[in-house]
Design a protein around this motif. Structure first.
Motif, PDB file in Angstrom:
ATOM      1  N   ALA A 612       0.822  -1.215   0.000  1.00 47.53           N
ATOM      2  CA  ALA A 612       0.000   0.000   0.000  1.00 47.53           C
ATOM      3  C   ALA A 612       0.853   1.261   0.000  1.00 47.53           C
ATOM      4  O   ALA A 612       0.367   2.348  -0.346  1.00 47.53           O
ATOM      5  N   LEU A 613       2.138   1.146   0.376  1.00 52.30           N
ATOM      6  CA  LEU A 613       3.024   2.305   0.440  1.00 52.30           C
ATOM      7  C   LEU A 613       3.733   2.571  -0.890  1.00 52.30           C
ATOM      8  O   LEU A 613       4.370   3.614  -1.040  1.00 52.30           O
ATOM      9  N   LEU A 737      -2.171   5.987  12.958  1.00 55.25           N
ATOM     10  CA  LEU A 737      -1.361   5.412  11.903  1.00 55.25           C
ATOM     11  C   LEU A 737      -1.496   6.258  10.641  1.00 55.25           C
ATOM     12  O   LEU A 737      -2.499   6.959  10.462  1.00 55.25           O
ATOM     13  N   PRO A 738      -0.513   6.214   9.744  1.00 52.03           N
ATOM     14  CA  PRO A 738      -0.688   6.860   8.444  1.00 52.03           C
ATOM     15  C   PRO A 738      -1.973   6.370   7.784  1.00 52.03           C
ATOM     16  O   PRO A 738      -2.311   5.182   7.858  1.00 52.03           O
ATOM     17  N   ALA A 743      -6.234   2.389   6.236  1.00 53.60           N
ATOM     18  CA  ALA A 743      -7.211   1.919   5.253  1.00 53.60           C
ATOM     19  C   ALA A 743      -6.918   0.477   4.842  1.00 53.60           C
ATOM     20  O   ALA A 743      -7.842  -0.342   4.691  1.00 53.60           O
ATOM     21  N   ALA A 744      -5.646   0.147   4.663  1.00 51.23           N
ATOM     22  CA  ALA A 744      -5.282  -1.212   4.258  1.00 51.23           C
ATOM     23  C   ALA A 744      -5.616  -2.214   5.353  1.00 51.23           C
ATOM     24  O   ALA A 744      -6.108  -3.318   5.075  1.00 51.23           O
ATOM     25  N   ALA A 749      -9.322  -6.440   7.592  1.00 53.57           N
ATOM     26  CA  ALA A 749     -10.255  -6.868   8.636  1.00 53.57           C
ATOM     27  C   ALA A 749     -11.627  -7.175   8.045  1.00 53.57           C
ATOM     28  O   ALA A 749     -12.278  -8.156   8.415  1.00 53.57           O
ATOM     29  N   ASP A 750     -12.074  -6.330   7.099  1.00 55.25           N
ATOM     30  CA  ASP A 750     -13.374  -6.575   6.455  1.00 55.25           C
ATOM     31  C   ASP A 750     -13.344  -7.866   5.658  1.00 55.25           C
ATOM     32  O   ASP A 750     -14.308  -8.632   5.639  1.00 55.25           O
ATOM     33  N   GLY A 751     -12.229  -8.136   5.008  1.00 49.28           N
ATOM     34  CA  GLY A 751     -12.115  -9.343   4.201  1.00 49.28           C
ATOM     35  C   GLY A 751     -12.085 -10.600   5.035  1.00 49.28           C
ATOM     36  O   GLY A 751     -12.472 -11.683   4.568  1.00 49.28           O
ATOM     37  N   ALA A 752     -11.606 -10.474   6.290  1.00 50.36           N
ATOM     38  CA  ALA A 752     -11.508 -11.643   7.167  1.00 50.36           C
ATOM     39  C   ALA A 752     -12.849 -12.014   7.770  1.00 50.36           C
ATOM     40  O   ALA A 752     -13.023 -13.110   8.301  1.00 50.36           O
TER      41      ALA A 752
END
Length: 753
Positions: A612-613, A737-738, A743-744, A749-752
Motif C-alpha cells: 500500500a506504500l 497510523l498513516p 485503510a489497508a 479486517a473486512d475481508g476476514a
C-alpha cells in the motif's frame, strides 16, 4: 497405502544413509590426508633462507585453505540427488568428491553438471526424471523430498516428502543468514551462474533473495574463475556493520574465504566514520558535482607570486619571478605518470614543480658566479639538493605549492567552506567550525582527495623502496621456483608438461610472494587503499550516492560487479532513483539488469500491507507464502508485554522492534537490552536503516507515522520496516497510523469477516 508409503520412505532413507555414510568416510579420509600434509610441511626440513621459509608458508597456506574447505563441507555435505532418463544418477553437495578410483561420487553445487538440480522443471526437464532433496541432521538422513519431473517414469508409491524450499522457510530465524545451496530456485540459479564480465544489476523487492543470491554468486565465481580471482579476491559492500555480521558466515560455510566484507564507512583504510549528520549535509556531500568541487579546491592550493620574491641564502640573492613560477607550474600540471599516462596527482606534481624551480635557482647561481669558478658536471645537481633543503627557500615553495593530506585538507575546507565552489546554502550545510568525527558521507570525499592529492613525499619514498624490494623479491622468487621445479622434475617427484612449465613456475613463485607479502587477501587488501579486487558485490546498492559510486569503482577498474538492490527501498538522501542515474556516469554501456520477482520471505498479508506504500506503477514481488496471521495494530501501552507475547507465539524464533531512530535507545532501555543491535539475542531493537537486509520471525513497528515523517524518504523507511517479517507483523503507535496503512488494515479486517 499409508503403511506401504511409510515402508518405502524408510527403505529410501536407509539407502541414502548408506551413501551419505560413504561420502563422510571419503571426507574424513581427505581431512586426514590434508592434516598429515600440513603437519609434514610445518615440521619437515626447510632451506634456511628467506625463500625456503616463503615456500613453506605458501604450502602451509594452501593446505590450510583446503582444510578449511573440507571443514566447511561437514554441515549438509550432500543435499540432493538427480535421477536421469538414462538411469544415470548424480549426488549434489557442497564440494566435489571422488573415490579412490577417481569416480565422481559427489558433484559440487557450482559445477555445470549440477545445474539441472536448480533449473529442471516439468516443462524443461534437462533429462531429469526425479530431483531428490536430502534433509540431514549432522551425518544422519532424517527425511527426503522428491520433485518428480516425469510421473510416467517413476513409481508413485516410492515418492516421499514435501517441497524443500517451503520446509526451509518455516524454520525460525537464527540471527545469522544461512546458505541456500539446497534450495536455490531456477531464477536465482541463472543469476548466480551469469558471466562475471561487466556489472550485473540484480533488482528485486523484499524477500526475493537478492543478498543470498549475490553471496552464492561470489562462491560460484571463485569456483569457476579461481585463476582470475584468487590473487585479487572479492569485495562485498553492505549497508551496515550489523548487516555484515548477519551475513559473515555464508561464504565460509561454502568453503570460500578470499572475500573482504566492508561498508562505505570502512572502505578507506585508516578512517573510522562513526559520526552522524543531517540529511541535507549528506545530500551535498554525495552529489556528483563534489568531484569537480574538490578538484578545484586542490588546484586552488597552488599560488603564483604577484611580484618577484627575493630570498637571500649565504650572501646570495635568489629571485623567484611570477614568470618562472608560472612556467614551472604549467609544466608540472601537464606532466603525466609514465605507467598510467594520466596527469600526476597534486603532491607528485608538486615534486616536479619544486624540481623545476630549484633547477632555475641553481642556474641563477651559476650565472652569477660566471667564470669565477670551474663547475664540475655534478656540481649543479648537488647545488639543487642544497637549495631544496634550505629552510628559507623550502618555506616559500611550500606556500606556493603546499603538500597536503586528505584528512587535513578536508578538515580545512569544512572550516573554510568559502573555498568550495558551492552555493551559500550548500556551504552552510557542510560547514564545521571545529573538527568532528568523520561520517560515512565524508569517506568518499576523503577517497576522492586521496586520488587527487596522491602520496606525501615521505610516503612516496617509502613506497619507492617497497617497490624496489618487491621487484628484487619477485626476481629471486622466480629464479628459486624455476630451480625448484627443475629439481623436482629431475627427481621424478612431479610431472610438468613442457608447455606448462613457465605457468607452473610462475604459480609457485606467486604463492611464495603472496605468502611473504603479509597473509590472506583480506589482511592485505584492507591495509591498501589502492588494492583492486577481481569482483565487487554491492548490497542495498540503491543507497549509494554518486560519490560513493566513484569510490567503489576505483576498487574494481575492470567493472566486474554484482549490484543488488530495490529502488522502492531507497532511503539515503543521495540514493538512487534509477540505475541509469548512478551507473551511466561511471560505467556507461557496461551494466545489465536481471530481476527477481518472487518473495520467499514475507507472508502475503504482510506484503499486501507494505504494498500500500508503493508509488503507482511499481509492482510488489509475489509472495509464495500465504498466512492466516493478519497484521495487527494497537497502542503502545506496554511494549515489554507485547514483546513477551510475540516471543511466546513464535517459539524459538526472533523478534524485532523497529522504531524511529529517536526512539531506539529508549525502547531498548525499556526492554532491558544493551545499546546496539544484538543479532544473537532473541529480541533486537533497530532503526529502519539498521534493519535493511535482515529478517525476523515477528516484527513490531513502533510509531509508523514518526518513521514516515523523520526523513525526506520516510515512506521507503516504513516500507523496509514492514517487510522484515517471515511470520507476524504488528504496528503500535502513540497517535494515529498513516491513513494509507489504516485503510489497508481496515480492508484486511473486512475481508476476514
Amino acid at each position: 497405502m499409508a503403511s506401504t508409503n511409510a515402508q518405502a520412505t524408510s527403505a529410501e532413507i536407509t539407502h541414502e544413509q548408506a551413501y551419505l555414510t560413504m561420502l563422510y568416510g571419503r571426507l574424513d579420509a581427505l581431512r586426514a590426508a590434508t592434516g598429515q600434509r600440513l603437519a609434514e610441511v610445518r615440521l619437515g626440513p626447510t632451506a634456511e633462507n628467506d625463500q625456503g621459509w616463503s615456500e613453506r608458508e605458501a604450502f602451509v597456506q594452501e593446505y590450510q585453505d583446503r582444510a578449511a574447505e573440507l571443514d566447511a563441507a561437514e554441515r549438509n555435505l550432500c543435499f540432493g540427488r538427480l535421477d536421469f532418463d538414462d538411469a544415470d544418477r548424480l549426488y549434489i553437495g557442497r564440494i566435489g568428491l571422488r573415490s579412490d578410483d577417481y569416480d565422481q561420487v559427489l558433484v559440487d553445487w557450482r559445477a555445470r553438471a549440477a545445474e539441472p538440480f536448480y533449473r529442471a522443471t516439468p516443462r524443461e526437464r534437462c533429462g531429469v526424471t526425479r530431483r531428490r532433496h536430502l534433509h540431514t541432521a549432522g551425518r544422519r538422513v532424517v527425511s527426503l523430498d522428491d520433485d518428480v519431473l516425469d510421473l510416467d517414469a517413476v513409481d508413485e508409491t516410492r515418492l516421499t516428502g514435501e517441497a524443500a524450499l517451503l520446509a526451509s522457510l518455516r524454520r525460525g530465524r537464527t540471527g545469522r543468514m544461512g546458505d541456500i545451496v539446497a534450495t536455490i530456485q531456477a531464477d536465482q540459479d541463472r543469476i548466480i551462474r551469469d558471466d562475471m564480465r561487466g556489472i550485473l544489476v540484480v533488482e528485486g523487492g523484499p524477500g526475493t533473495g537478492k543478498t543470498v543470491v549475490a553471496l552464492h554468486r561470489a562462491a560460484y565465481l571463485l569456483y569457476t574463475y579461481r585463476k582470475q580471482l584468487v590473487r585479487r579476491g572479492i569485495l562485498v559492500i553492505g549497508p551496515s556493520a550489523t548487516f555484515l555480521r548477519y551475513i559473515d558466515q555464508v561464504l565460509p560455510s561454502l568453503g570460500e574465504n578470499d572475500v573482504v566484507l566492508e561498508t562505505i564507512a570502512t572502505l578507506l583504510p585508516g578512517v573510522e566514520a562513526r559520526g552522524q549528520e543531517p540529511a541535507d549535509a549528506a545530500r551535498v556531500k554525495g552529489d556528483a558535482k563534489m568531484a569537480d568541487v574538490l578538484a578545484k579546491a586542490v588546484t586552488g592550493l597552488r599560488q603564483l607570486p604577484a611580484s618577484t620574491i627575493e630570498i637571500k641564502v649565504d650572501g646570495t640573492v635568489y629571485r623567484l619571478t611570477p614568470g618562472l613560477c608560472g612556467r614551472a607550474r604549467a609544466e608540472a600540471e601537464r606532466t603525466t605518470d609514465p605507467d598510467t599516462d594520466t596527469l600526476l596527482p597534486h603532491n607528485a606534481a608538486r615534486r616536479v614543480f619544486i624540481g623545476l624551480v630549484v633547477r632555475e635557482l641553481a642556474r641563477q647561481r651559476v650565472r652569477d658566479l660566471g667564470g669565477r669558478r670551474a663547475w664540475e658536471p655534478g656540481d649543479e645537481e648537488e647545488l639543487r639538493g642544497e637549495l631544496a633543503d634550505t629552510p628559507a627557500i623550502a618555506s616559500v615553495l611550500d606556500a606556493l605549492w603546499p603538500e597536503a593530506a586528505p584528512q587535513q585538507l578536508l578538515t580545512q575546507l569544512y572550516a573554510e567552506p568559502g573555498r568550495l565552489d558551492l552555493t551559500d546554502a550548500e556551504r552552510a550545510a557542510i560547514a564545521r567550525l571545529t573538527p568532528r568525527p568523520w561520517t560515512p558521507a565524508d569517506v568518499p570525499l576523503l577517497d576522492e582527495l586521496a586520488e587527487l592529492l596522491g602520496m606525501l613525499t615521505a610516503e612516496e619514498r617509502a613506497a619507492s623502496r617497497g617497490r624496489a624490494e618487491d621487484e628484487a623479491e619477485r626476481a629471486e622468487a622466480l629464479q628459486y621456483a624455476r630451480q625448484l621445479v627443475a629439481d623436482l622434475v629431475e627427481a621424478s617427484a612431479i610431472v610438468v608438461p613442457p608447455l606448462e612449465n613457465d605457468t607452473f613456475v610462475t604459480w609457485i613463485a606467486g604463492r611464495n610472494i603472496a605468502s611473504a607479502a603479509g597473509g590472506a587477501i583480506a589482511e592485505r587488501a584492507t591495509r591498501d587503499r589502492s588494492w583492486t579486487y577481481g569482483h565487487v558485490i554491492v548490497d542495498e546498492a540503491q543507497e549509494l550516492s554518486a560519490m560513493d559510486w566513484r569510490m567503489v569503482m576505483r576498487r574494481c577498474p575492470a567493472r566486474s560487479m554484482t549490484v543488488v538492490g530495490d529502488l522502492a527501498q531507497t532511503s539515503a538522501p543521495g540514493g538512487a532513483d534509477s540505475w541509469a542515474q548512478v551507473l551511466d556516469p561511471v560505467a556507461a554501456g557496461r551494466w545489465r539488469t536481471a530481476r527477481l520477482t518472487v518473495n520467499y520471505r514475507t507472508p502475503a498479508p504482510a506484503m499486501a500491507l507494505a504494498a500500500a506504500l508503493l508509488p503507482p506503477g511499481i509492482e510488489p514481488p509475489l509472495s509464495v507464502r500465504d498466512s492466516d496471521e493478519v497484521p495487527w495494530s494497537g497502542r503502545v501501552a506496554d511494549l515489554a508485554a507485547l514483546v513477551r507475547r510475540e516471543r511466546k507465539l513464535i517459539g524459538a524464533g526472533r523478534v524485532a522492534v523497529i522504531a524511529p531512530q529517536s526512539l531506539v535507545a529508549g525502547n531498548g532501555a525499556e526492554l532491558g537490552l544493551a545499546p546496539g543491535p544484538d543479532l544473537d539475542a532473541p529480541v533486537a531493537v533497530l532503526a529502519p536503516e539498521q534493519a535493511k537486509g535482515l529478517e525476523f520471525d515477528s516484527v513490531i513497528v513502533v510509531d509508523p507515522a514518526v518513521i514516515q515523517q523523520s526523513s525526506p524518504r520516510g515512506w521507503s523507511d516504513l516500507y523496509v520496516a514492514l517487510t522484515r517479517t517471515t511470520r507476524r507483523l504488528g504496528l503500535v503507535s502513540q497517535g494515529e497510523l498513516p491513513a494509507v496503512l489504516r485503510a489497508a488494515l481496515d480492508e484486511m479486517a473486512d475481508g476476514a469477516q
